[in-house]
Design a protein around this motif. Sequence first.
Motif, PDB file in Angstrom:
ATOM      1  N   VAL A  53       0.823  -1.209   0.000  1.00 46.93           N
ATOM      2  CA  VAL A  53       0.000   0.000   0.000  1.00 46.93           C
ATOM      3  C   VAL A  53       0.856   1.259   0.000  1.00 46.93           C
ATOM      4  O   VAL A  53       0.686   2.155  -0.825  1.00 46.93           O
ATOM      5  CB  VAL A  53      -0.955   0.011   1.215  1.00 46.93           C
ATOM      6  N   ARG A  54       1.826   1.330   0.925  1.00 52.07           N
ATOM      7  CA  ARG A  54       2.574   2.576   1.118  1.00 52.07           C
ATOM      8  C   ARG A  54       3.837   2.676   0.276  1.00 52.07           C
ATOM      9  O   ARG A  54       4.304   3.779  -0.025  1.00 52.07           O
ATOM     10  CB  ARG A  54       2.924   2.739   2.599  1.00 52.07           C
ATOM     11  N   ARG A  55       4.441   1.531  -0.044  1.00 53.64           N
ATOM     12  CA  ARG A  55       5.698   1.461  -0.801  1.00 53.64           C
ATOM     13  C   ARG A  55       6.817   2.251  -0.111  1.00 53.64           C
ATOM     14  O   ARG A  55       7.704   2.798  -0.762  1.00 53.64           O
ATOM     15  CB  ARG A  55       5.525   1.963  -2.241  1.00 53.64           C
ATOM     16  N   HIS A  56       6.743   2.324   1.191  1.00 55.81           N
ATOM     17  CA  HIS A  56       7.788   3.024   1.946  1.00 55.81           C
ATOM     18  C   HIS A  56       8.936   2.056   2.227  1.00 55.81           C
ATOM     19  O   HIS A  56       8.707   0.906   2.609  1.00 55.81           O
ATOM     20  CB  HIS A  56       7.223   3.569   3.260  1.00 55.81           C
ATOM     21  N   PRO A  57      10.183   2.490   2.024  1.00 57.36           N
ATOM     22  CA  PRO A  57      11.316   1.598   2.284  1.00 57.36           C
ATOM     23  C   PRO A  57      11.311   0.997   3.684  1.00 57.36           C
ATOM     24  O   PRO A  57      11.758  -0.143   3.871  1.00 57.36           O
ATOM     25  CB  PRO A  57      12.533   2.510   2.079  1.00 57.36           C
ATOM     26  N   ALA A  58      10.794   1.751   4.656  1.00 58.32           N
ATOM     27  CA  ALA A  58      10.756   1.228   6.025  1.00 58.32           C
ATOM     28  C   ALA A  58       9.851   0.008   6.128  1.00 58.32           C
ATOM     29  O   ALA A  58      10.123  -0.920   6.905  1.00 58.32           O
ATOM     30  CB  ALA A  58      10.283   2.312   6.993  1.00 58.32           C
ATOM     31  N   ASP A  59       8.782  -0.016   5.348  1.00 55.74           N
ATOM     32  CA  ASP A  59       7.882  -1.176   5.353  1.00 55.74           C
ATOM     33  C   ASP A  59       8.555  -2.390   4.737  1.00 55.74           C
ATOM     34  O   ASP A  59       8.357  -3.520   5.190  1.00 55.74           O
ATOM     35  CB  ASP A  59       6.590  -0.852   4.603  1.00 55.74           C
ATOM     36  N   LEU A  60       9.360  -2.164   3.703  1.00 52.76           N
ATOM     37  CA  LEU A  60      10.081  -3.279   3.092  1.00 52.76           C
ATOM     38  C   LEU A  60      11.152  -3.814   4.043  1.00 52.76           C
ATOM     39  O   LEU A  60      11.362  -5.021   4.139  1.00 52.76           O
ATOM     40  CB  LEU A  60      10.718  -2.834   1.774  1.00 52.76           C
ATOM     41  N   THR A  61      11.789  -2.891   4.772  1.00 50.01           N
ATOM     42  CA  THR A  61      12.764  -3.304   5.775  1.00 50.01           C
ATOM     43  C   THR A  61      12.090  -4.120   6.876  1.00 50.01           C
ATOM     44  O   THR A  61      12.632  -5.137   7.342  1.00 50.01           O
ATOM     45  CB  THR A  61      13.466  -2.084   6.381  1.00 50.01           C
ATOM     46  N   GLU A  62      10.912  -3.679   7.294  1.00 49.90           N
ATOM     47  CA  GLU A  62      10.155  -4.411   8.316  1.00 49.90           C
ATOM     48  C   GLU A  62       9.774  -5.799   7.812  1.00 49.90           C
ATOM     49  O   GLU A  62       9.861  -6.787   8.550  1.00 49.90           O
ATOM     50  CB  GLU A  62       8.900  -3.629   8.687  1.00 49.90           C
ATOM     51  N   PHE A  63       9.372  -5.876   6.554  1.00 54.27           N
ATOM     52  CA  PHE A  63       9.030  -7.174   5.970  1.00 54.27           C
ATOM     53  C   PHE A  63      10.239  -8.105   5.979  1.00 54.27           C
ATOM     54  O   PHE A  63      10.143  -9.270   6.380  1.00 54.27           O
ATOM     55  CB  PHE A  63       8.520  -6.990   4.542  1.00 54.27           C
ATOM     56  N   ALA A  64      11.384  -7.588   5.545  1.00 56.95           N
ATOM     57  CA  ALA A  64      12.606  -8.399   5.537  1.00 56.95           C
ATOM     58  C   ALA A  64      12.955  -8.876   6.941  1.00 56.95           C
ATOM     59  O   ALA A  64      13.389 -10.022   7.141  1.00 56.95           O
ATOM     60  CB  ALA A  64      13.760  -7.610   4.936  1.00 56.95           C
ATOM     61  N   SER A  65      12.747  -8.015   7.933  1.00 63.47           N
ATOM     62  CA  SER A  65      13.030  -8.372   9.318  1.00 63.47           C
ATOM     63  C   SER A  65      12.126  -9.508   9.790  1.00 63.47           C
ATOM     64  O   SER A  65      12.578 -10.441  10.478  1.00 63.47           O
ATOM     65  CB  SER A  65      12.859  -7.140  10.216  1.00 63.47           C
ATOM     66  N   GLU A  66      10.855  -9.435   9.418  1.00 63.72           N
ATOM     67  CA  GLU A  66       9.913 -10.477   9.833  1.00 63.72           C
ATOM     68  C   GLU A  66      10.192 -11.795   9.109  1.00 63.72           C
ATOM     69  O   GLU A  66      10.057 -12.873   9.697  1.00 63.72           O
ATOM     70  CB  GLU A  66       8.473 -10.022   9.572  1.00 63.72           C
ATOM     71  N   ILE A  67      10.596 -11.725   7.853  1.00 68.39           N
ATOM     72  CA  ILE A  67      10.963 -12.940   7.130  1.00 68.39           C
ATOM     73  C   ILE A  67      12.232 -13.541   7.738  1.00 68.39           C
ATOM     74  O   ILE A  67      12.373 -14.768   7.871  1.00 68.39           O
ATOM     75  CB  ILE A  67      11.163 -12.643   5.630  1.00 68.39           C
ATOM     76  N   ALA A  68      13.162 -12.676   8.144  1.00 72.57           N
ATOM     77  CA  ALA A  68      14.375 -13.164   8.807  1.00 72.57           C
ATOM     78  C   ALA A  68      14.026 -13.925  10.077  1.00 72.57           C
ATOM     79  O   ALA A  68      14.615 -14.981  10.366  1.00 72.57           O
ATOM     80  CB  ALA A  68      15.313 -12.000   9.121  1.00 72.57           C
TER      81      ALA A  68
END
Length: 265
Positions: A53-68
């Motif tokens: 929805v937001r395409r904010h880099p912080a959201d992608l970083t959060e996603f990567a963190s949760e996948i990690a």
Amino acid sequence: MTKILVHSGFHKTGTTSVQKMLVHNRASLEHHLRILTKPDMIAACQAARAFSVRRHPADLTEFASEIAAVFEDVDPSDPRPLVLSSEDLSGHMPGRRGLKTYDAAPALMKAIADTALAVFKDAPDLTFFFSTRSADSWLRSCYAQHLRAIRMTLDFEDYRTQYAQSADLDAIVDDVRKAVAPNTVVSTPLEEAGSRPIGPLAAVMDALEMPGRTRRGLHVLPPANVSMPEELLSAMLEANRSNLSNAEVSKAKSEARRIWLTGDL
């Protein structure tokens, strides 16, 4: 080397049926597979939807963190392939939150690939699998889902016109393939997989190269989220267009669906 299959879409292509079959047959499959579905990675799915929805880099970083966090719980010495299955890993379904396509999926899949390389000592054998569907059939199924789940007020013809681009699922798969290269990306149409003895799950088993003996004896469930009749869709559209409150609309749609399920519609 850890073998990982990421089944991350698309909505309305038999994904719910696959996940229900995986969970229902977990006792039989756990000798051969490690299975994670949406309830096992809720935070990652939420982060994926937020980024779409937001395409904010912080959201992608959060996603990567949760996948990690998901990958860090995986025992790399376990030889069984790992299956991650949730369409929400590709973000929200087009038609929600103003989205017109799955164009967030390539960045999300690349984040999964990059995170897997960072977490596992030995580079995993990573495959991305997508189930697809013919354009008109998929648009009709998505439209019905929107009528039921949100206050969609478009009729189907207007919806099909406005969201025609969203049905080009093969184009998204091609974009993912470029984003995650050299990892493997495969896709199978629902029309092909759905007719097989174990339904859409067969395509996932193919992608995992599971032998026939693993598939035999699985308990086959009826298709999930079956299509609704035009009468019910019309009733839901009428409720969505009414002056009722959101709570009243939700109640009216639930009642209409209850009547349909009992065969009285």
